[in-house]
Design a protein around this motif. Structure first.
Motif, PDB file in Angstrom:
ATOM      1  N   ASN A 194       0.885  -1.289  -0.187  1.00  0.00           N
ATOM      2  CA  ASN A 194       0.311   0.039   0.125  1.00  0.00           C
ATOM      3  C   ASN A 194       0.940   1.092   0.025  1.00  0.00           C
ATOM      4  OD1 ASN A 194      -1.091   2.072   1.046  1.00  0.00           O
ATOM      5  ND2 ASN A 194      -3.184   1.489   2.315  1.00  0.00           N
ATOM      6  N   PRO A 195       0.306   2.000  -1.402  1.00  0.00           N
ATOM      7  CA  PRO A 195       1.753   3.369  -1.189  1.00  0.00           C
ATOM      8  C   PRO A 195       1.289   4.083  -0.331  1.00  0.00           C
ATOM      9  CG  PRO A 195       0.634   3.049  -2.932  1.00  0.00           C
ATOM     10  CD  PRO A 195      -0.080   1.578  -2.250  1.00  0.00           C
ATOM     11  N   ALA A 196       0.070   4.166   0.229  1.00  0.00           N
ATOM     12  CA  ALA A 196      -0.141   5.163   1.804  1.00  0.00           C
ATOM     13  C   ALA A 196       0.923   5.014   2.321  1.00  0.00           C
ATOM     14  CB  ALA A 196      -1.752   4.758   2.094  1.00  0.00           C
ATOM     15  N   VAL A 197       1.412   3.687   2.505  1.00  0.00           N
ATOM     16  CA  VAL A 197       1.236   3.431   3.917  1.00  0.00           C
ATOM     17  C   VAL A 197       3.442   4.324   4.454  1.00  0.00           C
ATOM     18  CG1 VAL A 197       3.233   1.864   5.415  1.00  0.00           C
ATOM     19  CG2 VAL A 197       0.768   1.155   4.560  1.00  0.00           C
ATOM     20  N   ASP A 198       3.539   4.474   2.865  1.00  0.00           N
ATOM     21  CA  ASP A 198       5.135   5.109   2.775  1.00  0.00           C
ATOM     22  C   ASP A 198       5.113   6.883   2.689  1.00  0.00           C
ATOM     23  OD1 ASP A 198       6.699   3.223   1.533  1.00  0.00           O
ATOM     24  OD2 ASP A 198       6.124   2.920  -0.060  1.00  0.00           O
ATOM     25  N   GLU A 199       3.163   7.232   2.915  1.00  0.00           N
ATOM     26  CA  GLU A 199       3.004   9.011   2.612  1.00  0.00           C
ATOM     27  C   GLU A 199       2.835   8.965   4.787  1.00  0.00           C
ATOM     28  OE1 GLU A 199      -0.514  11.609   1.756  1.00  0.00           O
ATOM     29  OE2 GLU A 199      -0.808   9.492   0.466  1.00  0.00           O
ATOM     30  N   LEU A 200       2.627   7.790   5.434  1.00  0.00           N
ATOM     31  CA  LEU A 200       2.340   7.959   6.377  1.00  0.00           C
ATOM     32  C   LEU A 200       3.905   8.090   7.514  1.00  0.00           C
ATOM     33  CD1 LEU A 200       0.739   8.146   9.031  1.00  0.00           C
ATOM     34  CD2 LEU A 200      -0.087   5.879   8.498  1.00  0.00           C
ATOM     35  N   ARG A 201       4.636   6.836   6.246  1.00  0.00           N
ATOM     36  CA  ARG A 201       6.508   6.821   7.144  1.00  0.00           C
ATOM     37  C   ARG A 201       6.941   8.304   6.821  1.00  0.00           C
ATOM     38  NH1 ARG A 201       6.896   1.139   5.555  1.00  0.00           N
ATOM     39  NH2 ARG A 201       6.917   0.188   7.677  1.00  0.00           N
ATOM     40  N   GLU A 202       6.847   8.681   5.823  1.00  0.00           N
ATOM     41  CA  GLU A 202       7.013  10.353   5.736  1.00  0.00           C
ATOM     42  C   GLU A 202       6.447  11.590   6.561  1.00  0.00           C
ATOM     43  OE1 GLU A 202       6.530  11.497   1.067  1.00  0.00           O
ATOM     44  OE2 GLU A 202       7.225   9.853   0.337  1.00  0.00           O
ATOM     45  N   ILE A 203       5.576  11.496   7.160  1.00  0.00           N
ATOM     46  CA  ILE A 203       4.231  12.413   7.786  1.00  0.00           C
ATOM     47  C   ILE A 203       5.049  11.901   9.486  1.00  0.00           C
ATOM     48  CG2 ILE A 203       2.376  12.170   8.807  1.00  0.00           C
ATOM     49  CD1 ILE A 203       0.789  11.848   6.606  1.00  0.00           C
ATOM     50  N   GLY A 204       5.192  11.039   9.344  1.00  0.00           N
ATOM     51  CA  GLY A 204       6.070  10.353  10.217  1.00  0.00           C
ATOM     52  C   GLY A 204       7.851  11.016  10.417  1.00  0.00           C
ATOM     53  N   ALA A 205       8.496  11.228   9.897  1.00  0.00           N
ATOM     54  CA  ALA A 205       9.704  11.559   9.152  1.00  0.00           C
ATOM     55  C   ALA A 205       9.726  12.856   9.741  1.00  0.00           C
ATOM     56  CB  ALA A 205      10.329  11.457   8.704  1.00  0.00           C
ATOM     57  N   GLN A 206       8.404  13.530   9.687  1.00  0.00           N
ATOM     58  CA  GLN A 206       8.491  15.417   9.279  1.00  0.00           C
ATOM     59  C   GLN A 206       7.536  15.624  10.999  1.00  0.00           C
ATOM     60  OE1 GLN A 206       5.991  15.803   6.296  1.00  0.00           O
ATOM     61  NE2 GLN A 206       7.122  15.936   4.487  1.00  0.00           N
ATOM     62  N   HIS A 207       7.388  14.505  11.541  1.00  0.00           N
ATOM     63  CA  HIS A 207       6.680  15.850  12.729  1.00  0.00           C
ATOM     64  C   HIS A 207       7.281  14.170  13.952  1.00  0.00           C
ATOM     65  CE1 HIS A 207       3.627  17.528  10.821  1.00  0.00           C
ATOM     66  NE2 HIS A 207       3.803  16.754   9.829  1.00  0.00           N
ATOM     67  N   PRO A 208       7.265  14.919  15.779  1.00  0.00           N
ATOM     68  CA  PRO A 208       7.512  14.063  16.937  1.00  0.00           C
ATOM     69  C   PRO A 208       5.842  12.980  16.811  1.00  0.00           C
ATOM     70  CG  PRO A 208       7.573  16.111  17.601  1.00  0.00           C
ATOM     71  CD  PRO A 208       7.577  16.194  15.806  1.00  0.00           C
ATOM     72  N   VAL A 209       6.000  13.325  17.121  1.00  0.00           N
ATOM     73  CA  VAL A 209       4.426  12.376  17.398  1.00  0.00           C
ATOM     74  C   VAL A 209       3.305  12.422  16.001  1.00  0.00           C
ATOM     75  CG1 VAL A 209       1.988  12.259  18.643  1.00  0.00           C
ATOM     76  CG2 VAL A 209       4.452  13.005  19.596  1.00  0.00           C
TER      77      VAL A 209
END
Length: 121
Positions: free
Chosen positions: A75-90
């Motif tokens: 699921n490519p949306a998982v990569d998007e979520l991981r990118e968001i996680g890399a940009q935000h501490p929580v």
């Protein structure tokens, strides 16, 4: 980065960080203003077929989790979520179900986002 799980019906708090709704359908009884969702990432939710299969017999949670993780693998949306996680501490993964915090798709997703050596069932 930390992914936490919270029911969307709970009161938002500053500790939530970036709030992502991970349900395919908007939760009933919650206005968009009250939810304070930063992103609605529908595509990371379980498929409609899987969700319907699970809701027909909720006692199949372990098998549901395995099937959902298999869907997440490609699921490519998982990569998007991981990118968001890399940009935000929580990052708070919001879900609408009444299920316990550890017995719903958002909890499965949060575990899936961990490095493989840190995942636990």
């Amino acid at each position: 980065m930390a992914f936490v799980v919270k029911r969307v019906h709970e009161e938002p708090s500053p500790e939530d960080g970036f709030r992502v709704l991970v349900d395919r359908l908007w939760p009933r009884g919650v206005s968009k203003q009250r939810a304070r969702v930063d992103l609605w990432l529908k595509d990371v939710a379980p498929s409609t077929d899987l969700r319907n299969w699970f809701h027909a017999e909720p006692g199949r949670f372990d098998e549901f989790a395995e099937r959902y993780e298999a869907e997440l693998e490609d699921n490519p949306a998982v990569d998007e979520l991981r990118e968001i996680g890399a940009q935000h501490p929580v990052v708070t993964l919001l879900y609408g179900a009444r299920a316990a915090h550890d017995r719903n798709h958002a909890a499965v997703l949060a575990r899936f986002l961990l490095p493989p050596d840190r995942r636990r069932g």
